[in-house]
Design a protein around this motif. Structure first.
Motif, PDB file in Angstrom:
ATOM      1  N   SER A 110      -2.759  28.206  16.719  1.00 13.83           N
ATOM      2  CA  SER A 110      -1.186  28.738  16.402  1.00 13.83           C
ATOM      3  C   SER A 110      -0.296  28.874  17.351  1.00 13.83           C
ATOM      4  CB  SER A 110      -1.808  30.011  15.813  1.00 13.83           C
ATOM      5  OG  SER A 110      -1.715  30.336  16.767  1.00 13.83           O
ATOM      6  N   PHE A 111      -0.358  29.525  18.736  1.00 12.14           N
ATOM      7  CA  PHE A 111       0.539  29.714  19.696  1.00 12.14           C
ATOM      8  C   PHE A 111       1.543  28.384  20.168  1.00 12.14           C
ATOM      9  CE2 PHE A 111       0.903  30.289  24.460  1.00 12.14           C
ATOM     10  CZ  PHE A 111       1.855  30.767  24.111  1.00 12.14           C
ATOM     11  N   GLU A 112       0.773  27.004  19.892  1.00  9.69           N
ATOM     12  CA  GLU A 112       1.287  25.638  20.301  1.00  9.69           C
ATOM     13  C   GLU A 112       2.767  25.241  19.294  1.00  9.69           C
ATOM     14  OE1 GLU A 112      -1.790  23.776  23.269  1.00  9.69           O
ATOM     15  OE2 GLU A 112      -2.135  23.706  21.115  1.00  9.69           O
ATOM     16  N   ILE A 113       1.788  25.702  17.979  1.00 13.60           N
ATOM     17  CA  ILE A 113       2.042  25.366  16.988  1.00 13.60           C
ATOM     18  C   ILE A 113       4.332  26.236  16.510  1.00 13.60           C
ATOM     19  CG2 ILE A 113       2.601  25.787  14.223  1.00 13.60           C
ATOM     20  CD1 ILE A 113       1.352  23.365  15.248  1.00 13.60           C
ATOM     21  N   GLY A 114       3.646  27.929  17.302  1.00 18.01           N
ATOM     22  CA  GLY A 114       4.613  28.471  16.995  1.00 18.01           C
ATOM     23  C   GLY A 114       5.816  28.128  18.457  1.00 18.01           C
ATOM     24  N   ILE A 115       5.551  27.807  19.571  1.00 10.41           N
ATOM     25  CA  ILE A 115       6.667  26.708  20.660  1.00 10.41           C
ATOM     26  C   ILE A 115       7.332  26.151  19.774  1.00 10.41           C
ATOM     27  CG2 ILE A 115       6.114  25.670  22.359  1.00 10.41           C
ATOM     28  CD1 ILE A 115       3.980  27.438  24.024  1.00 10.41           C
ATOM     29  N   MET A 116       6.359  25.172  19.018  1.00 10.52           N
ATOM     30  CA  MET A 116       7.447  24.247  18.584  1.00 10.52           C
ATOM     31  C   MET A 116       8.164  23.815  17.993  1.00 10.52           C
ATOM     32  SD  MET A 116       4.472  20.745  18.403  1.00 10.52           S
ATOM     33  CE  MET A 116       2.998  21.501  18.079  1.00 10.52           C
ATOM     34  N   TYR A 117       7.979  24.963  16.858  1.00  7.33           N
ATOM     35  CA  TYR A 117       8.993  25.559  15.961  1.00  7.33           C
ATOM     36  C   TYR A 117       9.995  26.579  16.764  1.00  7.33           C
ATOM     37  CZ  TYR A 117       9.809  27.079  10.743  1.00  7.33           C
ATOM     38  OH  TYR A 117      10.315  27.285   9.936  1.00  7.33           O
ATOM     39  N   ALA A 118       9.795  27.606  17.884  1.00  7.22           N
ATOM     40  CA  ALA A 118      10.824  28.386  18.258  1.00  7.22           C
ATOM     41  C   ALA A 118      12.079  27.006  18.936  1.00  7.22           C
ATOM     42  CB  ALA A 118      10.406  28.889  19.040  1.00  7.22           C
ATOM     43  N   PHE A 119      11.863  26.338  19.611  1.00 10.81           N
ATOM     44  CA  PHE A 119      12.906  25.083  19.851  1.00 10.81           C
ATOM     45  C   PHE A 119      13.919  25.067  19.691  1.00 10.81           C
ATOM     46  CE2 PHE A 119       8.679  22.647  22.428  1.00 10.81           C
ATOM     47  CZ  PHE A 119       8.839  23.745  23.661  1.00 10.81           C
ATOM     48  N   VAL A 120      13.839  25.354  18.233  1.00 11.16           N
ATOM     49  CA  VAL A 120      15.443  25.304  17.724  1.00 11.16           C
ATOM     50  C   VAL A 120      16.134  25.951  17.792  1.00 11.16           C
ATOM     51  CG1 VAL A 120      14.421  25.472  15.724  1.00 11.16           C
ATOM     52  CG2 VAL A 120      16.451  24.152  15.775  1.00 11.16           C
ATOM     53  N   PHE A 121      15.421  27.029  17.518  1.00  8.78           N
ATOM     54  CA  PHE A 121      16.343  28.345  17.986  1.00  8.78           C
ATOM     55  C   PHE A 121      16.010  28.927  19.178  1.00  8.78           C
ATOM     56  CE2 PHE A 121      13.750  28.691  13.692  1.00  8.78           C
ATOM     57  CZ  PHE A 121      14.845  28.926  12.989  1.00  8.78           C
ATOM     58  N   LEU A 122      15.239  29.344  20.535  1.00  8.04           N
ATOM     59  CA  LEU A 122      15.572  29.350  21.513  1.00  8.04           C
ATOM     60  C   LEU A 122      17.197  28.472  22.389  1.00  8.04           C
ATOM     61  CD1 LEU A 122      11.715  29.696  23.027  1.00  8.04           C
ATOM     62  CD2 LEU A 122      13.791  31.607  22.079  1.00  8.04           C
ATOM     63  N   LEU A 123      17.257  27.388  21.875  1.00  9.53           N
ATOM     64  CA  LEU A 123      17.604  26.353  23.028  1.00  9.53           C
ATOM     65  C   LEU A 123      19.502  25.974  21.635  1.00  9.53           C
ATOM     66  CD1 LEU A 123      15.828  23.599  22.886  1.00  9.53           C
ATOM     67  CD2 LEU A 123      16.144  24.246  24.571  1.00  9.53           C
ATOM     68  N   LEU A 124      19.666  27.535  20.613  1.00  7.77           N
ATOM     69  CA  LEU A 124      21.372  27.595  20.360  1.00  7.77           C
ATOM     70  C   LEU A 124      22.185  27.879  21.808  1.00  7.77           C
ATOM     71  CD1 LEU A 124      20.054  29.197  17.086  1.00  7.77           C
ATOM     72  CD2 LEU A 124      21.489  26.783  17.451  1.00  7.77           C
ATOM     73  N   PRO A 125      21.942  28.339  22.523  1.00  7.13           N
ATOM     74  CA  PRO A 125      22.532  28.595  23.524  1.00  7.13           C
ATOM     75  C   PRO A 125      23.135  27.176  24.125  1.00  7.13           C
ATOM     76  CG  PRO A 125      20.856  30.306  23.899  1.00  7.13           C
ATOM     77  CD  PRO A 125      20.814  29.744  22.838  1.00  7.13           C
ATOM     78  N   VAL A 126      22.251  26.763  24.488  1.00  7.33           N
ATOM     79  CA  VAL A 126      23.225  25.066  24.267  1.00  7.33           C
ATOM     80  C   VAL A 126      24.191  24.536  24.056  1.00  7.33           C
ATOM     81  CG1 VAL A 126      21.523  22.627  25.186  1.00  7.33           C
ATOM     82  CG2 VAL A 126      20.741  24.739  25.873  1.00  7.33           C
ATOM     83  N   GLN A 127      24.169  24.770  22.399  1.00  7.47           N
ATOM     84  CA  GLN A 127      24.307  23.979  22.371  1.00  7.47           C
ATOM     85  C   GLN A 127      26.083  25.067  21.959  1.00  7.47           C
ATOM     86  OE1 GLN A 127      22.494  24.134  17.062  1.00  7.47           O
ATOM     87  NE2 GLN A 127      25.480  24.647  16.705  1.00  7.47           N
ATOM     88  N   ILE A 128      26.175  26.273  22.366  1.00  6.22           N
ATOM     89  CA  ILE A 128      27.766  26.854  22.507  1.00  6.22           C
ATOM     90  C   ILE A 128      27.477  25.853  23.498  1.00  6.22           C
ATOM     91  CG2 ILE A 128      28.530  28.511  23.523  1.00  6.22           C
ATOM     92  CD1 ILE A 128      26.961  30.347  21.964  1.00  6.22           C
ATOM     93  N   LEU A 129      27.226  26.010  24.580  1.00  8.06           N
ATOM     94  CA  LEU A 129      27.433  24.576  25.896  1.00  8.06           C
ATOM     95  C   LEU A 129      28.051  23.530  24.934  1.00  8.06           C
ATOM     96  CD1 LEU A 129      25.180  26.309  28.902  1.00  8.06           C
ATOM     97  CD2 LEU A 129      27.961  26.904  27.978  1.00  8.06           C
ATOM     98  N   ALA A 130      27.100  23.511  24.531  1.00  6.60           N
ATOM     99  CA  ALA A 130      27.991  21.806  23.897  1.00  6.60           C
ATOM    100  C   ALA A 130      29.152  21.198  23.161  1.00  6.60           C
ATOM    101  CB  ALA A 130      26.710  20.865  22.366  1.00  6.60           C
ATOM    102  N   THR A 131      29.807  22.297  22.997  1.00  8.70           N
ATOM    103  CA  THR A 131      31.039  22.667  22.640  1.00  8.70           C
ATOM    104  C   THR A 131      31.812  22.132  23.198  1.00  8.70           C
ATOM    105  OG1 THR A 131      31.099  25.141  22.656  1.00  8.70           O
ATOM    106  CG2 THR A 131      30.723  24.367  20.090  1.00  8.70           C
TER     107      THR A 131
END
Length: 468
Positions: free
Chosen positions: A45-66
């Motif tokens: 369940s911990f590894e599932i949580g990590i995989m599901y979290a990536f899309v949220f944790l990388l949102l700051p990168v999305q700002i930089l990508a703009t």
């Protein structure tokens, strides 16, 4: 004869087709199918949580990508992001081709790597989609387009879940997973095909990233309606983002529910979201934001209490063949309904607490903070409920505590809603594409610091399309 709405949207059919196939890709790569494949390969369940979290944790990168949009333009950046993220889908495709009867640890690690890479390069294309739409669509067709796009994505989501559920009924499990990921890769190719037919709007002006770094602590820490809304949503995100991955994982590992049944439940969630949007979209102006938020939280608390009862029943630890099992489709449907109410109300409420001159920046800052908090949540709760050995499964008692706390938080927020500031009622709601199908996905769509085109640019766009 074609209706007026159909004629007005005729120039944008390729955008809608792009949206249809794009929806299928992220639903498979980042949604319930990812959780189910992880469980099949022996992820905890911990590894599932990590995989599901990536899309949220990388949102700051999305700002930089703009910041690269002024250099490459919208289409080139989306194409780069979509091709690159699509390459990472080859990893789960290969894993399903191997069809391991006794999965090895490196396979779970490879799936985690695949999800990270997909989520990372997704940010480069995702940050360009909403600016492209706002730069391409005249104001007089935006409402029609976004409502139509919601319907297109809804059809895509339900068809994808039901079709893959049928695959798991007809084929061996790994063959079904292989077909599912093969379709996701085909969908990537189709998105690129239709994107190539879309005219690329003029590049946006360069954005000063130092302004973002300076503005973020000021708007987040200074007492204001903005900060109040930020804390309110962050508390909800800290609990709410874990529901989707952990319930699907629980049903597979502890509930002995078949994969095809879980996918059907997911389609019920989508149906609930669609019903919720239909019910509230044209009524929220007369009903008001706060009543809709309270309905969403109360409905969510009811669903949380249902899961608590389901999990704590002594005969449900290893099977779900009791009466409560028959209410699971309704629970998923109500969860989708609650999510759509929450998203619709927040898209109406958010502009009221943001600086109108810097709305894109302030919205992006708030959503990034909430996204990071919401991304940390599945990791934390996945760790809390995992088995001590790290084997597939969930500590049922701790999972029940999670739902008890979630219900308490939802009820506390329910009673706090009347205290929310509600200034600037005259400001229009934010229009989004496909915000109803995946809870909290709208957060990622709002992470963007590119302002809308100037009024003159809007007039140029509108005059250009009058002749189409």
């Amino acid at each position: 004869m074609k209706s007026e709405a159909s004629r007005s949207l005729a120039p944008y059919h390729n955008l809608l087709k792009f949206s249809f196939f794009n929806g299928a890709t992220w639903m498979i790569a980042l949604g319930t199918p990812l959780v189910l494949l992880g469980g099949q390969l022996g992820a905890s369940s911990f590894e599932i949580g990590i995989m599901y979290a990536f899309v949220f944790l990388l949102l700051p990168v999305q700002i930089l990508a703009t910041s690269t949009l002024p250099r490459f333009g919208y289409k080139k950046q989306i194409i780069f992001g979509w091709i690159t993220r699509g390459l990472f889908l080859l990893i789960p495709l290969y894993l399903t081709f191997l069809a391991p009867q006794h999965p090895e640890r490196w396979m779970v690690n490879a799936l985690i790597l695949s999800t990270f890479g997909f989520s990372l390069f997704r940010t480069f294309g995702s940050c360009a989609i909403m600016p492209l739409l706002y730069a391409s669509l005249p104001e007089n067709v935006r409402g029609k387009y976004f409502s139509t796009d919601q319907a297109v994505l809804a059809i895509s989501g339900i068809l994808t879940m039901l079709a893959t559920a049928l695959l798991f009924r007809l084929l061996p499990v790994y063959n079904a997973f292989f077909c599912q990921y093969a379709y996701s890769i085909l969908a990537v190719a189709m998105t690129l095909f239709y994107l190539a037919k879309i005219k690329d709007p003029p590049k946006p002006k360069a954005k000063n990233l130092s302004e973002i770094l300076e503005e973020t602590p000021n708007v987040c820490l200074r007492p204001s309606p903005f900060r109040q809304a930020l804390i309110f949503k962050a508390i909800n995100a800290l609990m709410g983002t874990s529901i989707v991955p952990l319930t699907a994982y629980y049903l597979k590992t502890e509930g002995a529910v078949s994969i095809q049944t879980i996918l059907v439940f997911t389609s019920c969630q989508y149906v609930g979201a669609i019903i919720g949007t239909i019910l509230i979209r044209n009524r929220i102006d007369s009903t008001g934001v706060k009543p809709v938020l309270r309905i969403s939280l109360l409905t969510g608390a009811i669903v949380s209490l249902f899961w608590f009862l389901l999990i704590t029943h002594p005969n449900l630890n290893h099977n779900l063949n009791l009466n409560l099992h028959h209410f699971l489709p309704l629970a998923f449907l109500l969860f989708g309904l609650s999510s759509s109410f929450w998203v619709t109300a927040n898209l109406k409420y958010l502009p009221r607490v943001c600086n109108e001159e810097k709305q894109a920046l302030h919205v992006s800052v708030q959503m990034s903070v909430i996204g990071i908090i919401g991304g940390i949540a599945p990791i934390i709760w996945g760790f809390v409920v995992k088995l001590p050995s790290g084997a597939p499964g969930i500590l049922v008692d701790r999972f029940a505590v999670y739902f008890a706390l979630l219900a308490i938080v939802q009820l506390a927020l329910y009673f706090y809603v009347p205290r929310l500031s509600s200034k600037h009622r005259e400001r229009p709601a934010i229009l989004l594409s496909g915000s109803i199908l995946r809870p909290f996905r709208y957060i990622g769509q709002l992470v963007n610091v590119v302002e809308e085109p100037s009024r003159q640019a809007k007039r140029d766009i509108e005059s250009e399309h009058k002749g189409l």
